[in-house]
Structures are given as structure tokens and as C-alpha cells.
Design an enzyme around this catalytic site. Sequence first.
Site, PDB file in Angstrom:
ATOM      1  N   ASP A   1      34.385  39.753  40.717  1.00 33.34           N
ATOM      2  CA  ASP A   1      34.257  40.917  39.836  1.00 33.34           C
ATOM      3  C   ASP A   1      32.832  41.482  39.944  1.00 33.34           C
ATOM      4  OD1 ASP A   1      36.006  41.862  37.067  1.00 33.34           O
ATOM      5  OD2 ASP A   1      33.905  42.489  37.234  1.00 33.34           O
TER       6      ASP A   1
ATOM      7  N   SER B   1      41.203  48.489  32.413  1.00 27.58           N
ATOM      8  CA  SER B   1      40.432  49.639  32.876  1.00 27.58           C
ATOM      9  C   SER B   1      40.766  50.029  34.305  1.00 27.58           C
ATOM     10  CB  SER B   1      38.929  49.348  32.760  1.00 27.58           C
ATOM     11  OG  SER B   1      38.584  48.227  33.546  1.00 27.58           O
TER      12      SER B   1
ATOM     13  N   HIS C   1      46.060  42.967  38.100  1.00 28.01           N
ATOM     14  CA  HIS C   1      45.129  41.937  38.567  1.00 28.01           C
ATOM     15  C   HIS C   1      45.035  40.827  37.533  1.00 28.01           C
ATOM     16  CE1 HIS C   1      42.935  45.085  36.404  1.00 28.01           C
ATOM     17  NE2 HIS C   1      42.132  44.134  35.947  1.00 28.01           N
TER      18      HIS C   1
HETATM   19  P1  5GP Z   1      40.440  45.189  33.513  1.00 30.82           P
HETATM   20  O1  5GP Z   1      39.454  45.699  32.505  1.00 30.82           O
HETATM   21  O2  5GP Z   1      41.279  46.327  34.063  1.00 30.82           O
HETATM   22  O3  5GP Z   1      41.263  44.017  33.078  1.00 30.82           O
HETATM   23  O4  5GP Z   1      39.571  44.612  34.700  1.00 30.82           O
HETATM   24  C1  5GP Z   1      38.989  45.408  35.681  1.00 30.82           C
HETATM   25  C2  5GP Z   1      37.848  44.609  36.268  1.00 30.82           C
HETATM   26  O5  5GP Z   1      37.502  45.197  37.506  1.00 30.82           O
HETATM   27  C3  5GP Z   1      36.590  44.625  35.395  1.00 30.82           C
HETATM   28  O6  5GP Z   1      36.237  43.292  35.065  1.00 30.82           O
HETATM   29  C4  5GP Z   1      35.549  45.308  36.277  1.00 30.82           C
HETATM   30  O7  5GP Z   1      34.274  44.729  36.146  1.00 30.82           O
HETATM   31  C5  5GP Z   1      36.119  45.127  37.670  1.00 30.82           C
HETATM   32  N1  5GP Z   1      35.774  46.185  38.605  1.00 30.82           N
HETATM   33  C6  5GP Z   1      35.870  47.524  38.380  1.00 30.82           C
HETATM   34  N2  5GP Z   1      35.514  48.214  39.485  1.00 30.82           N
HETATM   35  C7  5GP Z   1      35.182  47.272  40.424  1.00 30.82           C
HETATM   36  C8  5GP Z   1      34.742  47.364  41.781  1.00 30.82           C
HETATM   37  O8  5GP Z   1      34.584  48.449  42.345  1.00 30.82           O
HETATM   38  N3  5GP Z   1      34.516  46.189  42.433  1.00 30.82           N
HETATM   39  C9  5GP Z   1      34.704  44.964  41.837  1.00 30.82           C
HETATM   40  N4  5GP Z   1      34.461  43.882  42.571  1.00 30.82           N
HETATM   41  N5  5GP Z   1      35.130  44.855  40.550  1.00 30.82           N
HETATM   42  C10 5GP Z   1      35.360  45.982  39.865  1.00 30.82           C
END
Ligand code: 5GP
Length: 114
Positions: free
Chosen positions: A31, A95, A100
Site C-alpha cells: 500500500d 476509496s 481488494h
Molecule cells: P480502500 O480505502 O479502498 O479500502 O483501500 C484503498 C487503498 O489503496 C488505500 O489504503 C490506499 O492507500 C491505497 N492506494 C491508493 N492509491 C494507490 C496507489 O496508487 N498505489 C498503491 N500502492 N496504493 C494505493
Amino acid sequence: MSDECIFCKIISGQLPSRKVFEDERVFAFHDLHPGAPTHVLIVPKRHLRGLAEAGAADEALLGYLQLVAARLARELGLERGYRTVINAGPDAGQSVFHLHLHLLGGRALAWPPG
Ligand code: 5GP
Ligand code: ZN
């Protein structure tokens, strides 16, 4: 593949990532904003918006994400414990709208989560 999806772009190599594991079904990478010393995202290669949009055809895939997480946790030395999380929808803080599984470990994790 969705043209607007950052995780599809990471999987295809259009965007960089720190890859941890890849096979024909999943892609796993660190992440960008880790919430724990180890924070890996395990992502199906096929674009699927989220858990709420998963159906019966995705049953094996959802189990596979968890088994990959357990294997990576062993390989990454998380023997003291770890947590797997899927955030589904706005109240859970999803987000990125490509399914995932978060794998978090390397510190004591509070419960219940915020
Ligand atoms: P969610 O909030 O959808 O459960 O998790 C999305 C995750 O993706 C977040 O923890 C965020 O830090 C990670 N993330 C968002 N954009 C990127 C990116 O471009 N590269 C990586 N490696 N992680 C990302
Ligand atoms: Zn996608």
C-alpha cells in the site's frame, strides 16, 4: 480492465507499484500509505468494483484472496498475527473501486477498528 481504474493500471504495469506476488488470478503490492508496518493489497486481476458487487461466480476468488493473504503473511514474517480487511462501500471508507483485500500486520491492531 477498466480504463479509469488505478488498480487495473498497476496490474498492467502502466503505473508503478512495489509488487509482492503475482499469479494468473491475483496481484499483490505494498500500500502506498501503509496503515501498519506491513500493509499489502491483494487484488484480483479481473476488474470487479467491490465486495457488494461480487456474485456466486466469485466465490472461489474471494476464498483465494484470503489464502494468498495467509501465505504472504507467513512469508512476510507476521507470525504474531495479522488482519485481513475488505472495505465495502462509503461508510467503510472504500476509496478504490476495484475489489481488494488489505493484509495488515507488524504491530498490535486495535479492535474494533475505527
Ligand atoms: P480502500 O480505502 O479502498 O479500502 O483501500 C484503498 C487503498 O489503496 C488505500 O489504503 C490506499 O492507500 C491505497 N492506494 C491508493 N492509491 C494507490 C496507489 O496508487 N498505489 C498503491 N500502492 N496504493 C494505493
Ligand atoms: Zn480495476
